[in-house]
Write an enzyme that holds these catalytic residues in place. Sequence first.
Site, PDB file in Angstrom:
ATOM      1  N   HIS A  51       0.799  -1.178  -0.078  1.00 55.62           N
ATOM      2  CA  HIS A  51      -0.014  -0.026  -0.061  1.00 55.62           C
ATOM      3  C   HIS A  51       0.793   1.295   0.010  1.00 55.62           C
ATOM      4  O   HIS A  51       0.449   2.269  -0.838  1.00 55.62           O
ATOM      5  CB  HIS A  51      -1.040   0.061   1.092  1.00 55.62           C
ATOM      6  N   ARG A 101     -10.744 -11.087 -11.195  1.00 53.68           N
ATOM      7  CA  ARG A 101      -9.458 -10.443 -11.814  1.00 53.68           C
ATOM      8  C   ARG A 101      -8.536 -11.652 -12.287  1.00 53.68           C
ATOM      9  O   ARG A 101      -8.444 -12.752 -11.808  1.00 53.68           O
ATOM     10  CB  ARG A 101      -8.904  -9.350 -11.012  1.00 53.68           C
ATOM     11  N   ARG A 102      -7.429 -11.302 -13.208  1.00 57.90           N
ATOM     12  CA  ARG A 102      -6.063 -12.078 -13.261  1.00 57.90           C
ATOM     13  C   ARG A 102      -6.486 -13.306 -13.699  1.00 57.90           C
ATOM     14  O   ARG A 102      -5.857 -14.363 -13.303  1.00 57.90           O
ATOM     15  CB  ARG A 102      -5.377 -12.232 -11.978  1.00 57.90           C
ATOM     16  N   HIS A 152     -10.424   0.064 -10.119  1.00 62.92           N
ATOM     17  CA  HIS A 152      -9.875   1.032  -9.067  1.00 62.92           C
ATOM     18  C   HIS A 152      -8.333   1.428  -9.358  1.00 62.92           C
ATOM     19  O   HIS A 152      -8.010   2.476  -9.396  1.00 62.92           O
ATOM     20  CB  HIS A 152     -10.052   0.394  -7.767  1.00 62.92           C
ATOM     21  N   PHE A 153      -7.361   0.509  -9.579  1.00 63.41           N
ATOM     22  CA  PHE A 153      -5.947   0.915  -9.467  1.00 63.41           C
ATOM     23  C   PHE A 153      -5.535   1.616 -10.800  1.00 63.41           C
ATOM     24  O   PHE A 153      -4.550   2.040 -11.286  1.00 63.41           O
ATOM     25  CB  PHE A 153      -5.010  -0.210  -9.230  1.00 63.41           C
ATOM     26  N   HIS A 154      -6.572   1.133 -11.765  1.00 60.50           N
ATOM     27  CA  HIS A 154      -6.238   1.930 -13.080  1.00 60.50           C
ATOM     28  C   HIS A 154      -6.562   3.345 -13.120  1.00 60.50           C
ATOM     29  O   HIS A 154      -6.085   4.334 -13.920  1.00 60.50           O
ATOM     30  CB  HIS A 154      -6.808   1.390 -14.253  1.00 60.50           C
ATOM     31  N   TYR A 173       1.174   5.077  -2.368  1.00 63.56           N
ATOM     32  CA  TYR A 173       1.393   6.464  -2.192  1.00 63.56           C
ATOM     33  C   TYR A 173       2.769   7.081  -2.716  1.00 63.56           C
ATOM     34  O   TYR A 173       3.225   8.311  -2.948  1.00 63.56           O
ATOM     35  CB  TYR A 173       1.477   6.831  -0.624  1.00 63.56           C
TER      36      TYR A 173
END
Lengths: 553, 158
Positions: free
Chosen positions: A221, A435-436, A372-374, A225
């Site tokens: 995580h 996913r994946r 989300h992470f895209h 950041y």
Amino acid sequence: MASEGGARFAFEDKISRAALVFAFLMLAVGGLFGITQLLARTPYAPQFISAKTYYTILTGHGVFLAIVWTAFFIVAFSNYVITRELGVNLSRTLLGFGALLAIVGSLIAGLAILSGKAAVLYTFYAPLKAHPAFYLGAAILIIGTWLIGAAYFKAYLQWKKANPSKEIPLGTMGILATWIVWFEATPPLAFMVLKDLVPMALWGKSVDVLETRTYFWYFGHPLVYFWIIPAVTYWYHILPKLAGGRVFSRTMAKVAFILFILASTPVGVHHQFVDPGISNIAKFVHTVFTFIVATPSLLTAFNVLATLEIAGRMRGGKGFLGWLKTLPWREPAFSAGVLAFIIFGFGGISGVVNASYIVNYIVHNTVWVVGHFHLTVGTAATLTFMGASYLMIPALFGRSIYSQALARAQPFVWFIGMSIFSFSLHTAGLLGVPRRTYNVMYAGNAPDAWIPLLLAAALGGIVFASSGAVFVFNALASILAGPRINPHPKPNLAELVDDEEVGPAGALDRLSIWLLLALALIVFAYAIPFYEIYSTGLSLVPPVTPEGLRLTG
Amino acid sequence: MAGKAEKLEYAWIALVVVMLTIFLGILGYAVIGEGYSAPEDAVTCNVKKLEEQITPGVKEVAPGVYEVDIVARMWAWQPNEIVLENPKKVIFRITSADVQHGFEIVGTNVNFMVFPGYIAEITWYPPSDAEGEFLIVCNEYCGLGHQNMYGKLIIIRS
């Protein structure tokens, strides 16, 4: 300090140029892998690659983009901000040797992936076993980044000694926060990789799944950041000046950086909400910290919007939303940053859903998370870095952008494609699409409702991948064949980076105190899950290859 | 202008704090007040002697109360088909014989990690309108045959 500094920082700029070119190449390869694996898993699409190739390039997509592209871009950006803003040289030994190690480590891990011997994905969950070179390469890369990071702190301390009563300039504050978070995140991961995964890969050492997972997410995580803080730095420090204004609240910007330092790391268990063996108490504590680390993002949302509105009104914008029209949307370094910032808002919203630990089991390991992470690393960070590249290429290579027209359109195409892609995947995730997975049709057993969403995601993916291809082409063409420029054109990065408002130092500039507090929070938050794991007693299991082979020594 | 903007900023900060506190309050209430839980219970097990510790299959221990023991393997669930009649409460005990897997029943909120070396115990209260066939998938990458790892849950209502 607004001078070009070209001669004074010749060595630093050389490293920055190398890092930037390496980052662009990684973006090209990683992006190509991304679109290939997306199309391979799309319903009705011909399966033109095997499952093994799919998982291999999916691993490459994750590692080359999430780790290598971001890290090398951040090094180039950090070099530039620190040298120009502080006017201090970086240690040649630390920077040069660190960059060398980072590139060599990336190549070793990259070759292990490309050889097909490391199809373990970018999370490399034990006891899945990759070739030892994959773990060793990753470890060398991390050690390289430590040396580079050390060069920044050395330069900062040198500046501080000469300027004891000055506050830390805003850009430097963001860069230092970025690297503090990196130093919080990486040592325990390196410890686990060397203690468990390298021996596992070399001679079949048995490992504990829960222990290795917790170490991975301890890193996983704050890594987020590490990507985001440089983007936030760009929004606070470069965007306002591109728009012709100044940051609305300097204090709040610094508060946001401090909150990132404090709360980026004690949150990793929010990736493990559905892990049996970790208590609700540990999960709730990490939920609380995750909500705390959402705060600086929400503060940033207000601060950047207020900044843009003030700039828009100074440029003559009137009315409730009229100020939007007057902003310099034709400047790609501006539009890319703002579009990335807008997307970041949506990423924050789905992030809060992810962080809500009993809601999380609806979306865990579904394509919601991919959506989300895209938005976060894939756009808030990546699109901002693309925008920054439109300034860094002229500043570092002395050439202007090869095609202004392509550069002008590229951020908007990315924005549109990503919006379609991400919205479709969020929705598909709510319907349970995992996913994946090479083929999510499960021989016709998958619900029909999945299909239109996955087709829409593929369409969005094609759109933003083409934007990415245009970016890489334009960036490399600029470096090789862009018109040479002298004198330097506007917007000029050296002038944008220079912080003209440095006041006296205050409590927010006392980084060592904030760092100590951050460490205390980490110890508190991680004492709980680690106590649970170690007091239960480890349960060791032997490694298995992705092919299903056991090679226990 | 600056004064007004600063007031707005303080109002925004207050809103952020209130909003996040409400979100956390709802989560806390769901756990303490309503009894929702993230998966947490697990006992360690010896992956080499699994058959002594878990017997894959479905057992009805009381009317509508089922115990379902599952072993995940590259690349199948054992059992691969689960049939439940009028289930009210289902206790899953799941472990893996090799690598990490993810147990997801599509269309429900059953979704948790499956670890070798740990037997997880998760209680599910199926909604009373849950009926028919549900796809079970592995949602954690588990090697090259990951996409072939799926099964079926059949709920019969009478």
